[in-house]
Write a protein that holds these residues in place. Sequence first.
Motif, PDB file in Angstrom:
ATOM      1  N   ALA A 122       0.913  -1.276   0.062  1.00  0.00           N
ATOM      2  CA  ALA A 122       0.072   0.023  -0.122  1.00  0.00           C
ATOM      3  C   ALA A 122       0.896   1.333  -0.080  1.00  0.00           C
ATOM      4  O   ALA A 122       0.467   2.215  -0.743  1.00  0.00           O
ATOM      5  N   PHE A 123       1.865   1.327   0.952  1.00  0.00           N
ATOM      6  CA  PHE A 123       2.822   2.438   0.826  1.00  0.00           C
ATOM      7  C   PHE A 123       3.509   2.583  -0.611  1.00  0.00           C
ATOM      8  O   PHE A 123       3.646   3.392  -1.127  1.00  0.00           O
ATOM      9  N   ARG A 169       2.110   6.879  -6.985  1.00  0.00           N
ATOM     10  CA  ARG A 169       0.815   7.934  -7.291  1.00  0.00           C
ATOM     11  C   ARG A 169       1.428   9.229  -7.141  1.00  0.00           C
ATOM     12  O   ARG A 169       1.151  10.087  -7.638  1.00  0.00           O
ATOM     13  N   GLU A 170       1.878   9.539  -5.866  1.00  0.00           N
ATOM     14  CA  GLU A 170       2.543  10.720  -5.218  1.00  0.00           C
ATOM     15  C   GLU A 170       3.481  11.367  -6.093  1.00  0.00           C
ATOM     16  O   GLU A 170       3.603  12.336  -6.606  1.00  0.00           O
ATOM     17  N   LEU A 171       4.397  10.361  -6.555  1.00  0.00           N
ATOM     18  CA  LEU A 171       5.539  10.927  -7.440  1.00  0.00           C
ATOM     19  C   LEU A 171       4.943  10.983  -8.887  1.00  0.00           C
ATOM     20  O   LEU A 171       5.623  12.250  -9.355  1.00  0.00           O
ATOM     21  N   TYR A 228       3.199  14.881  -8.258  1.00  0.00           N
ATOM     22  CA  TYR A 228       3.912  16.062  -8.050  1.00  0.00           C
ATOM     23  C   TYR A 228       5.312  16.086  -8.546  1.00  0.00           C
ATOM     24  O   TYR A 228       5.968  17.044  -8.700  1.00  0.00           O
ATOM     25  N   MET A 229       5.598  15.150  -9.498  1.00  0.00           N
ATOM     26  CA  MET A 229       6.837  15.572 -10.298  1.00  0.00           C
ATOM     27  C   MET A 229       6.635  15.905 -11.468  1.00  0.00           C
ATOM     28  O   MET A 229       5.869  15.468 -12.434  1.00  0.00           O
ATOM     29  N   PRO A 230       7.289  17.140 -11.873  1.00  0.00           N
ATOM     30  CA  PRO A 230       6.994  17.643 -13.187  1.00  0.00           C
ATOM     31  C   PRO A 230       7.754  16.723 -14.192  1.00  0.00           C
ATOM     32  O   PRO A 230       8.650  16.266 -14.015  1.00  0.00           O
ATOM     33  N   GLU A 231       6.889  16.541 -15.390  1.00  0.00           N
ATOM     34  CA  GLU A 231       7.326  15.839 -16.556  1.00  0.00           C
ATOM     35  C   GLU A 231       8.213  16.829 -17.397  1.00  0.00           C
ATOM     36  O   GLU A 231       7.763  17.895 -17.578  1.00  0.00           O
ATOM     37  N   ASP A 232       9.213  16.304 -17.888  1.00  0.00           N
ATOM     38  CA  ASP A 232      10.075  16.940 -19.028  1.00  0.00           C
ATOM     39  C   ASP A 232       9.513  16.918 -20.208  1.00  0.00           C
ATOM     40  O   ASP A 232       9.014  16.058 -20.957  1.00  0.00           O
TER      41      ASP A 232
END
Length: 171
Positions: free
Chosen positions: A155-156, A162-164, A167-171
């Motif tokens: 689960a973690f 999911r959070e990555l 919140y991570m901008p994609e280039d």
Amino acid sequence: MKNPVRPKKSTLRPLLAAGLLGSALMVSGCAFLASATDLERAEILYDKFVCTCSCNLQLGVCNMLLCPNREPMKQEIRAHLADGRSDEEVLDLFAEKYGMTVLSAPPKEGAFNLSAWLMPFVVLLTGAGIVGYTVRRFRGRWTETPVGTASQSSAFQERLERELTEYMPED
């Protein structure tokens, strides 16, 4: 029948002298061997005593320069052996004269001396028992994963992915 031939008196004297000389050499050789065994016994006894100077080494290996005690103690040991005393008697005489601290190993008698011989083994066995108990007690904790940990970790892991991605901008 002829009479047996007897040697002349002139030939008996050199034979007798040679026999006496041979006997004397054998006796002196035996005395030399006896003194050699006394020296060997003395060398063995040197290691059973501690030199009474401040070096705290065995008497046979005391290397203190101009040690005032080493040679007199060695001479005393050799004198006792030459008098026909046994090794045990020499040990007892030295322990009586210098005290028990002159012995390089405590005698195997008396409660305190026996404890000095036995205590290292008792401590070693006790330590091995404690280590064995600890390993046996915690071995199960090291190999098993706690109940519910697998589902929690998955689960973690999903939440982290999911959070990555959010919140991570994609280039």
